[in-house]
Motif scaffolding. Structure first.
Motif, PDB file in Angstrom:
ATOM      1  N   ILE A 278       0.851  -1.206   0.000  1.00 43.65           N
ATOM      2  CA  ILE A 278       0.000   0.000   0.000  1.00 43.65           C
ATOM      3  C   ILE A 278       0.881   1.248   0.000  1.00 43.65           C
ATOM      4  O   ILE A 278       1.801   1.364   0.817  1.00 43.65           O
ATOM      5  N   SER A 279       0.581   2.170  -0.891  1.00 45.92           N
ATOM      6  CA  SER A 279       1.366   3.415  -0.940  1.00 45.92           C
ATOM      7  C   SER A 279       0.590   4.485  -1.692  1.00 45.92           C
ATOM      8  O   SER A 279       0.052   4.227  -2.759  1.00 45.92           O
ATOM      9  N   GLN A 280       0.540   5.667  -1.125  1.00 48.20           N
ATOM     10  CA  GLN A 280      -0.079   6.789  -1.827  1.00 48.20           C
ATOM     11  C   GLN A 280       0.765   7.151  -3.051  1.00 48.20           C
ATOM     12  O   GLN A 280       0.268   7.207  -4.161  1.00 48.20           O
ATOM     13  N   SER A 281       2.053   7.367  -2.832  1.00 49.13           N
ATOM     14  CA  SER A 281       2.926   7.881  -3.900  1.00 49.13           C
ATOM     15  C   SER A 281       3.360   6.801  -4.873  1.00 49.13           C
ATOM     16  O   SER A 281       3.659   7.086  -6.027  1.00 49.13           O
TER      17      SER A 281
ATOM     18  N   GLU B 193       6.141   5.454  -4.601  1.00 49.60           N
ATOM     19  CA  GLU B 193       7.588   5.673  -4.752  1.00 49.60           C
ATOM     20  C   GLU B 193       8.351   5.475  -3.447  1.00 49.60           C
ATOM     21  O   GLU B 193       9.567   5.674  -3.431  1.00 49.60           O
ATOM     22  N   THR B 194       7.691   5.157  -2.350  1.00 47.82           N
ATOM     23  CA  THR B 194       8.378   5.063  -1.055  1.00 47.82           C
ATOM     24  C   THR B 194       9.430   3.951  -1.095  1.00 47.82           C
ATOM     25  O   THR B 194       9.105   2.792  -1.382  1.00 47.82           O
ATOM     26  N   ALA B 195      10.680   4.319  -0.819  1.00 45.61           N
ATOM     27  CA  ALA B 195      11.784   3.379  -1.012  1.00 45.61           C
ATOM     28  C   ALA B 195      11.629   2.128  -0.141  1.00 45.61           C
ATOM     29  O   ALA B 195      11.794   1.004  -0.628  1.00 45.61           O
TER      30      ALA B 195
ATOM     31  N   LYS C 226       0.605  14.221  15.863  1.00 45.49           N
ATOM     32  CA  LYS C 226       2.010  14.522  16.171  1.00 45.49           C
ATOM     33  C   LYS C 226       2.710  15.155  14.983  1.00 45.49           C
ATOM     34  O   LYS C 226       3.521  16.053  15.123  1.00 45.49           O
ATOM     35  N   GLU C 227       2.392  14.704  13.756  1.00 43.76           N
ATOM     36  CA  GLU C 227       3.198  15.187  12.629  1.00 43.76           C
ATOM     37  C   GLU C 227       2.893  16.639  12.247  1.00 43.76           C
ATOM     38  O   GLU C 227       3.756  17.314  11.711  1.00 43.76           O
ATOM     39  N   ILE C 228       1.683  17.114  12.528  1.00 48.62           N
ATOM     40  CA  ILE C 228       1.422  18.503  12.125  1.00 48.62           C
ATOM     41  C   ILE C 228       1.373  19.480  13.290  1.00 48.62           C
ATOM     42  O   ILE C 228       1.498  20.683  13.083  1.00 48.62           O
TER      43      ILE C 228
END
Ligand code: F6R
Length: 609
Positions: A347-350, A352-354, A488-490
């Motif tokens: 699963i990945s939005q982009s 491209e996640t390495a 936490k991230e924003i």
């Protein structure tokens, strides 16, 4: 999701279309194009890549004339390429079409039209439309568009021009957004008001199955039977500078609000009614291959990993296949056992996640079949997968993933239900009621967005606290973890997502009046236990925000504040619960004055291991 724009009037349409497309680039940016009518001929420029490429081409070979239509693409059918980019042209080269949406019956229409002698040059679903309009054109463009639309199933907003009807621009919509902008001796169309806000602040918002016949001086709105429609002019309330975010303060906020529409796109063509079987062609798996499955391994990073956790729960519960979920970055260290007939769901939005790409390669090498669940078309992960199911969220620009998450979970639910249907592992009544619940998800999500002010009021009570806990159990443990990650991230507030059952084994030591707890206690198997866990926190003077179903008159006593959500089956609840938790994180961060769309230390796509 793509962006369309159109113009009719005394100026050169290409200039206005290009400026409008720039403000629509958030809707897609893998290719773009503009067509105009000038001196009885159709003229066309198309490019692959971002709009700067189109701008360069237009500088070298300017396009003159009007009317004109433009498009910025987010590929759904067919990879990003010049031939697949819009506008698409009829066989006789006289009609041009731009489209946002998905034509579900394009395969069948393409066969029919090919047999009738129409020539297809692209791999897109859209291309059926210009050929259909040509087929029905007898000197009246609106009539031809009306008849063409009668043959279509799916979602669309179209802009259509024709070299033989040079004084008209025709637009029509079903499910995909469309506005008509009103000028003085000139008029416009666009996917959203932001695209043309620079030109006008007056628009008609077009509804489903409405047609617009647009000339320089007039706009005629009708239904598909050509009955006139009287529509009030809407005055755009925000200034031109806010256009790209369509009046929202941040992309994250805009994307949270795009979820109901995006959910419709994700369901379109896959789940049409509670009775109909699910259609997930992208899986590229035969019924026998689904029946033979011995194991499913989900893998992803961050938010997408939380979607994978929900996927594992659904897969075991519904399709009765042993399932695992791994953080992509950890998968290799674990050296997982891959049995014959193991399916990896990546699963990945982009795309491209390495870390995710490396995990995919590892699982493939070990013999797993790979199906990926992605947003961006033609990404590295797509190219290395056996099958791809696209979530159809459209571009996500805010660094914190919002609409991609709820759509990933919706897609997990469709895959698990499809497997259960094929494997015969869930009874028909359960499958039916879950399908009903999935079909209700876009409306329930809209309802939750309509309650935003309630969530904002809760945020106001807690935004100054430095610490928080998000608790859930069962299928909503990942919801708690995702809620904590968003916060936490924003906002940089310390937030822990935890199993409520684990509290007493350590984390309860943290509870004190300056740590707030968000506890997810919707109706279902873990409800009673959640109430018990919430009482444990209250007993230690920790403030509690409950997330519970409308009509629950017990839980209020255990909580200091409430976030109410419409009831739905527990298995489906993570999709809608995500929305108020995204809003809570957003408003806490906004009240703290943080840079929400560019949080510190984070990048949208992480292409290093
Ligand atoms: C959090 C977030 C990240 C991503 C993760 C994976 O809001 O966006 O945790 O989910 O970096 O990215 P994708 O889905 O592109 O593989």
């Amino acid at each position: 999701m793509c962006g369309i724009v159109g113009y009719i009037g005394p100026r050169d349409a290409a200039d206005i279309c290009l400026a409008g497309l720039k403000r629509l680039e958030y809707r897609g940016y893998d290719s773009a194009g503009i067509a105009t009518v000038d001196e009885g001929e159709l003229h066309l420029r198309k490019v692959v890549g971002k709009l700067v490429n189109l701008e360069e081409v237009l500088q070298q070979e300017p396009l003159v004339g009007a009317p004109g239509i433009g498009h910025t693409r987010w590929a759904t059918h067919g990879k990003p390429s010049k031939t697949n980019s819009h506008p698409h042209i009829s066989t006789n080269g006289r009609i041009a079409v731009v489209h946002n949406g998905i034509i579900e019956n394009y395969g069948q229409l393409r066969q029919q039209l090919t047999a009738e002698g129409y020539k297809f040059v692209s791999e897109t679903d859209t291309e059926v439309m210009p050929h259909l309009v040509e087929k029905y054109y007898e000197g009246d463009l609106r009539e031809a568009v009306r008849r063409a639309v009668g043959d279509l199933k799916g979602a669309f907003a179209f802009g259509v021009i024709c070299a033989d009807s040079p004084n008209e621009l025709v637009a029509v919509r079903r499910f995909s957004p469309l506005v008509v902008g009103l000028g003085d001796g000139e008029n416009y169309i666009a996917s959203d008001m932001g695209a043309i806000r620079q030109e006008t602040d007056k628009v008609y918002v077009i509804d489903d199955d409405e047609l617009a016949l647009i000339t320089r001086d007039d706009v005629e709105l009708t239904d598909l039977a050509l009955n006139p429609i009287a529509r009030e002019v809407f005055e755009i309330p925000w200034p031109a500078e806010a256009a790209q975010k369509a009046g929202h303060k941040h992309f994250m906020h805009k994307e949270i609000h795009e979820q109901p529409d995006a959910m419709h796109s994700c369901l379109a063509g896959r789940l049409s009614s509670p009775e109909a079987p699910l259609v997930l062609e992208g899986l590229q798996m035969s019924e026998q291959e689904i029946k033979d499955l011995r194991k499913v391994v989900f893998t992803a990073c961050g938010t997408a990993y939380h979607a994978g956790m929900v996927g594992r729960f659904m897969m075991e519960n519904l399709a009765r296949v042993p399932a695992e979920v791994d953080l992509a970055a950890e998968l290799r260290t674990r050296d997982p056992v891959v049995l014959d007939n193991t399916l990896a769901v990546v699963i990945s939005q982009s795309g491209e996640t390495a870390d995710t790409l490396v995990a995919l390669r590892d699982l493939r090498e070990k013999g797993a079949r790979v199906v990926s669940v992605l947003n961006v078309v033609d990404s590295s992960i797509a190219r290395e997968s056996d099958g791809v199911v696209y979530i159809q969220a459209g571009p996500e620009i805010g660094v914190a993933s919002t609409k991609a998450y709820s759509l990933q979970v919706l897609t997990m639910a469709m895959i698990a239900l499809h497997f259960a249907e094929v494997r015969g592992t869930a009874d028909p009544a359960t499958i039916r009621s879950l399908k009903e619940a999935l079909l209700a998800v876009p409306d329930q999500s809209q309802e939750l967005l309509d309650r935003e002010e309630d969530v904002k009021a809760v945020a106001q009570h807690y935004y100054q606290m430095p610490n928080s806990l998000f608790l859930g159990r069962g299928i909503n443990l990942p919801s708690a973890m995702e809620g904590a990650l968003k916060l936490k991230e924003i906002s940089y507030v310390h937030a822990e997502g935890y199993s409520a059952g684990e509290m007493k084994h350590g984390p309860i030591a943290l509870v004190e009046p300056n740590l707030f707890t968000v506890a997810i206690a919707v109706a279902g198997e873990v409800y009673e236990k959640m109430i018990g866990n919430m009482q444990e926190i209250k007993a230690r003077s920790g403030p509690v925000i409950g997330v519970a179903n409308d009509g629950d008159d017990v839980i209020g006593d255990e909580c200091d504040d409430m976030i109410w959500v419409p009831p739905c089956p527990e298995l489906v609840s993570p999709i809608t619960i995500a929305i108020p938790l995204q809003l809570l994180a957003y408003h806490i961060a906004d009240l703290r004055g943080e840079h929400i769309d560019q949080p510190r230390n984070l990048a949208k796509t992480v292409t290093v291991e």
